[in-house]
Design a protein around this motif. Structure first.
Motif, PDB file in Angstrom:
ATOM      1  N   SER A  11     -17.749 -56.088 -54.406  1.00  0.00           N
ATOM      2  CA  SER A  11     -18.723 -56.344 -55.476  1.00  0.00           C
ATOM      3  C   SER A  11     -20.071 -55.680 -55.220  1.00  0.00           C
ATOM      4  CB  SER A  11     -18.947 -57.847 -55.649  1.00  0.00           C
ATOM      5  OG  SER A  11     -17.761 -58.467 -56.051  1.00  0.00           O
ATOM      6  N   HIS A  12     -20.560 -55.782 -53.985  1.00  0.00           N
ATOM      7  CA  HIS A  12     -21.898 -55.292 -53.663  1.00  0.00           C
ATOM      8  C   HIS A  12     -21.923 -54.141 -52.667  1.00  0.00           C
ATOM      9  CE1 HIS A  12     -22.442 -59.574 -54.858  1.00  0.00           C
ATOM     10  NE2 HIS A  12     -23.425 -59.041 -55.568  1.00  0.00           N
ATOM     11  N   LEU A  71     -25.214 -50.732 -49.450  1.00  0.00           N
ATOM     12  CA  LEU A  71     -25.461 -51.676 -50.526  1.00  0.00           C
ATOM     13  C   LEU A  71     -25.399 -50.863 -51.821  1.00  0.00           C
ATOM     14  CD1 LEU A  71     -26.146 -54.652 -50.976  1.00  0.00           C
ATOM     15  CD2 LEU A  71     -28.562 -54.011 -50.907  1.00  0.00           C
ATOM     16  N   ALA A  73     -26.210 -51.388 -54.872  1.00  0.00           N
ATOM     17  CA  ALA A  73     -27.361 -51.439 -55.783  1.00  0.00           C
ATOM     18  C   ALA A  73     -28.448 -50.441 -55.406  1.00  0.00           C
ATOM     19  CB  ALA A  73     -27.937 -52.855 -55.823  1.00  0.00           C
ATOM     20  N   PHE A 111     -23.124 -60.827 -47.265  1.00  0.00           N
ATOM     21  CA  PHE A 111     -22.580 -59.466 -47.254  1.00  0.00           C
ATOM     22  C   PHE A 111     -21.536 -59.256 -46.159  1.00  0.00           C
ATOM     23  CE2 PHE A 111     -26.870 -58.272 -49.176  1.00  0.00           C
ATOM     24  CZ  PHE A 111     -26.367 -58.205 -50.465  1.00  0.00           C
TER      25      PHE A 111
END
Length: 178
Positions: A11-12, A71, A73, A111
């Motif tokens: 997801s991240h 990461l 993002a 995470f």
């Protein structure tokens, strides 16, 4: 944000092999005494480079390694999470191990657990049937991650490569069947 080709994602997080551009952030992480508390010693920049090189060779040879993890993002290097081949002398080696080391600013955000779960899925995808994980028995944070990803406690042992670092023994060993 750098554009990078990831081998797989969660997801991240994005998982990939190591790049020369990772060296500065990786070596800064590897000299931090708090991050390296449960390792033999902090690593020099040369030792960090050698580790990155070893991981890329392991990926070429085995199809897995302790991956560089970004990461998604921001594209920032979070640290490393992945699979390693352990051959030190013990009743359970050779074996595949899952492990992690992430930068402090990313601690306690889920995470490591997210990345470790995704690496177990990857291990199953490439046909592995069992994965082990080990940590100093005092390393409660890593042991919590092992439990959160569904691993079961197997045994405590004295790691033969850590005889000079008595504070790291005994180690706790966990395993999971895939």
């Amino acid at each position: 944000m750098k554009t990078t080709s990831h081998l797989f994602t969660s997801s991240h997080l994005g998982f990939r092999t190591w790049l020369e551009s990772d060296l500065e952030a990786f070596s800064q992480m590897n000299v931090d005494p708090e991050i390296m508390k449960y390792f033999e010693k902090p690593l020099s920049i040369e030792e960090s480079q050698a580790m990155m090189d070893r991981m890329n060779r392991m990926f070429d040879d085995k199809g897995y390694c302790y991956f560089a993890v970004d990461l998604l993002a921001t594209g920032e290097l979070l640290g490393m999470i992945g699979l390693g081949w352990k051959t030190f002398e013990a009743e359970f080696t050779p074996c595949v191990d899952i492990g992690w080391r992430i930068r402090k600013e990313f601690w306690n955000k889920g995470f490591t657990t997210e990345g470790a779960k995704r690496c177990l899925e990857y291990a199953k995808e490439i046909g592995l049937q069992e994965v082990l994980s080990l940590a100093s028995s005092d390393n409660k944070a890593s042991i919590r991650v092992m439990q959160k990803i569904g691993m079961d406690y197997w045994l405590d042992f004295d790691h033969p490569d850590l005889k000079k670092s008595k504070h790291l023994n005994p180690c706790s060993l966990y395993r999971i069947k895939l």
